[in-house]
Design a protein around this motif. Structure first.
Motif, mmCIF file in Angstrom:
data_model
loop_
_atom_site.group_PDB
_atom_site.id
_atom_site.type_symbol
_atom_site.label_atom_id
_atom_site.label_comp_id
_atom_site.label_asym_id
_atom_site.label_seq_id
_atom_site.Cartn_x
_atom_site.Cartn_y
_atom_site.Cartn_z
ATOM 1 N N TYR A 179 37.195 49.001 59.519
ATOM 2 C CA TYR A 179 37.014 50.404 59.130
ATOM 3 C C TYR A 179 36.641 50.448 57.645
ATOM 4 C CZ TYR A 179 40.077 51.452 63.215
ATOM 5 O OH TYR A 179 40.674 51.540 64.455
ATOM 6 N N HIS A 188 43.441 59.043 71.046
ATOM 7 C CA HIS A 188 42.979 58.735 72.407
ATOM 8 C C HIS A 188 44.095 58.001 73.138
ATOM 9 C CE1 HIS A 188 42.263 55.187 69.924
ATOM 10 N NE2 HIS A 188 42.555 54.498 71.027
ATOM 11 N N ASP A 190 44.733 54.524 75.566
ATOM 12 C CA ASP A 190 44.054 53.250 75.828
ATOM 13 C C ASP A 190 43.887 52.979 77.319
ATOM 14 O OD1 ASP A 190 43.648 52.756 73.193
ATOM 15 O OD2 ASP A 190 45.147 51.159 73.004
ATOM 16 N N THR A 226 48.191 53.894 61.774
ATOM 17 C CA THR A 226 48.057 54.157 63.214
ATOM 18 C C THR A 226 49.020 55.294 63.552
ATOM 19 O OG1 THR A 226 47.495 51.840 63.599
ATOM 20 C CG2 THR A 226 48.162 53.143 65.525
ATOM 21 N N HIS A 258 47.324 58.104 70.513
ATOM 22 C CA HIS A 258 47.407 57.419 69.222
ATOM 23 C C HIS A 258 46.023 57.344 68.604
ATOM 24 C CE1 HIS A 258 45.989 54.401 71.951
ATOM 25 N NE2 HIS A 258 45.550 53.721 70.910
ATOM 26 N N GLY A 260 43.601 55.973 64.815
ATOM 27 C CA GLY A 260 43.534 55.292 63.521
ATOM 28 C C GLY A 260 43.137 56.336 62.493
ATOM 29 N N LYS A 268 39.923 48.469 56.108
ATOM 30 C CA LYS A 268 40.999 48.105 57.036
ATOM 31 C C LYS A 268 40.402 47.247 58.153
ATOM 32 C CE LYS A 268 43.661 50.407 60.719
ATOM 33 N NZ LYS A 268 43.730 51.684 61.450
ATOM 34 N N THR A 272 43.012 43.954 68.093
ATOM 35 C CA THR A 272 43.726 44.630 69.183
ATOM 36 C C THR A 272 43.767 43.728 70.407
ATOM 37 O OG1 THR A 272 42.930 46.772 68.398
ATOM 38 C CG2 THR A 272 43.802 46.704 70.631
ATOM 39 N N TRP A 274 44.779 44.114 74.368
ATOM 40 C CA TRP A 274 45.162 44.998 75.462
ATOM 41 C C TRP A 274 45.676 44.161 76.620
ATOM 42 C CZ3 TRP A 274 40.267 46.777 73.293
ATOM 43 C CH2 TRP A 274 40.397 47.979 72.599
HETATM 44 O O1 PD2 Z 1 43.068 50.621 64.179
HETATM 45 C C1 PD2 Z 1 43.941 51.352 64.649
HETATM 46 O O2 PD2 Z 1 44.885 51.751 63.963
HETATM 47 C C2 PD2 Z 1 43.813 51.752 66.058
HETATM 48 C C3 PD2 Z 1 44.242 53.005 66.415
HETATM 49 C C4 PD2 Z 1 44.110 53.386 67.724
HETATM 50 C C5 PD2 Z 1 43.280 50.907 67.013
HETATM 51 C C6 PD2 Z 1 43.210 51.371 68.315
HETATM 52 N N1 PD2 Z 1 43.618 52.578 68.676
HETATM 53 C C7 PD2 Z 1 42.678 50.549 69.408
HETATM 54 O O3 PD2 Z 1 42.128 49.468 69.103
HETATM 55 O O4 PD2 Z 1 42.800 50.966 70.579
#
Ligand code: PD2
Ligand code: ZN
Length: 281
Positions: A179, A188, A190, A226, A258, A260, A268, A272, A274
């Protein structure tokens, strides 16, 4: 047993034939899993059939129903195989755990270095079509590693499997996101929306997502937490730390919305992981 997966005469006959042919209970369980049975439902059905026919009790599946560490006794450290990981914060509903010291600084650097040349504007899985698309709600750049693609990735995946007590094979490949200032990931879920037409196609490979682990590889100077808007929680993106959350059904009642938050200054980077309900091949 779950509704919709009754022990039909055909299933009973199939199980009897497989056992008579010398197939093991774990192999039957794997076949049922491949045919779309949840492990818990398959175990219950197999156990019921075995009980009715022989009176014997099958060994229960060793795997717990959901990913996550054993935190009974409120340990400060959890053994993740090659490294003790700190438990910094927990929440019951939504199920959220913040871990410290999950990754070393060298591991964070190695993931960033291996990912940097392969970044592209992030796509999200499109449940409308089952494909992928550019999404204005996500302004980061990203890439995916194959599972076990290099030694650092493989080591971290083994650590995660041990920490969260979930088979390595049930995890997707690691995703890396960068980011820049102003970039964010709007709130969103997941999991894949069961109401969308593309979701059945996505679920064929590994079933639903049941948990997420967001690991912080590089902290920005400001912003980039987050957030969990339903419960007013914001996790600071500290290098080497991670936030884990799980969702036992693909539904907002899990309170796992949740996002970002926008990065205000600096860059940043996150990784991730999953976790799916079944093997993700
Ligand atoms: O980078 C994040 O903080 C974040 C926030 C929400 C990452 C994700 N979702 C994700 O990779 O799903
Ligand atoms: Zn997310």
């Amino acid at each position: 047993m779950s509704e919709g997966q009754p022990i039909t005469p055909e299933l009973r006959e199939w199980v009897a034939a497989q056992l008579a042919a010398g197939h093991s209970v774990p192999s039957l369980r794997a076949s049922m899993r491949a045919a779309g049975w949840r492990d818990e439902a398959a175990d219950l059905a197999l156990q019921a059939i075995e009980l009715q026919s022989t009176g014997a009790v099958l060994p229960a599946a060793p795997r717990p129903a959901m990913p996550g560490p054993d935190l009974s006794g409120s340990p400060l450290l959890v053994d993740a195989g090659d490294r003790p990981v700190r438990v910094l914060q927990t929440m019951q509903h939504p199920r959220v755990i913040v871990f410290g010291d999950l990754l070393s600084a060298d591991e964070c650097e190695a993931l960033i270095a291996a990912a940097r040349q392969r970044l592209a504007r992030s796509l999200t899985v499109e449940t409308k079509t089952g494909g992928e698309a550019l999404n204005v709600d996500r302004t980061s750049d990203g890439m995916f590693f194959e599972r076990g693609e290099n030694p650092v990735v493989a080591r971290i995946e083994q650590r995660i499997a041990k920490l969260l007590k979930w088979p390595l094979e049930f995890g997707e490949g690691l995703q890396i996101l960068r980011y820049a200032p102003g970039a964010q990931y709007r709130p969103h879920y997941d999991y894949f929306d069961p109401g969308e037409p593309g979701t059945p196609t996505i679920l064929r490979r590994g079933g639903q997502r049941v948990a997420t682990l967001v690991m912080y590889l590089q902290e920005p100077e400001q912003g980039g937490g987050t957030t969990f808007p339903d419960v007013g929680l914001e996790v600071a993106p500290q290098r080497g730390s991670a936030v884990f959350f799980s969702y036992d059904r693909p539904d907002p009642s899990t309170r796992t919305l949740h996002g970002g938050a926008p990065v205000v200054a600096g860059e940043k980077w996150v990784a991730t992981k999953w976790l799916r309900e079944r093997e993700f091949i």
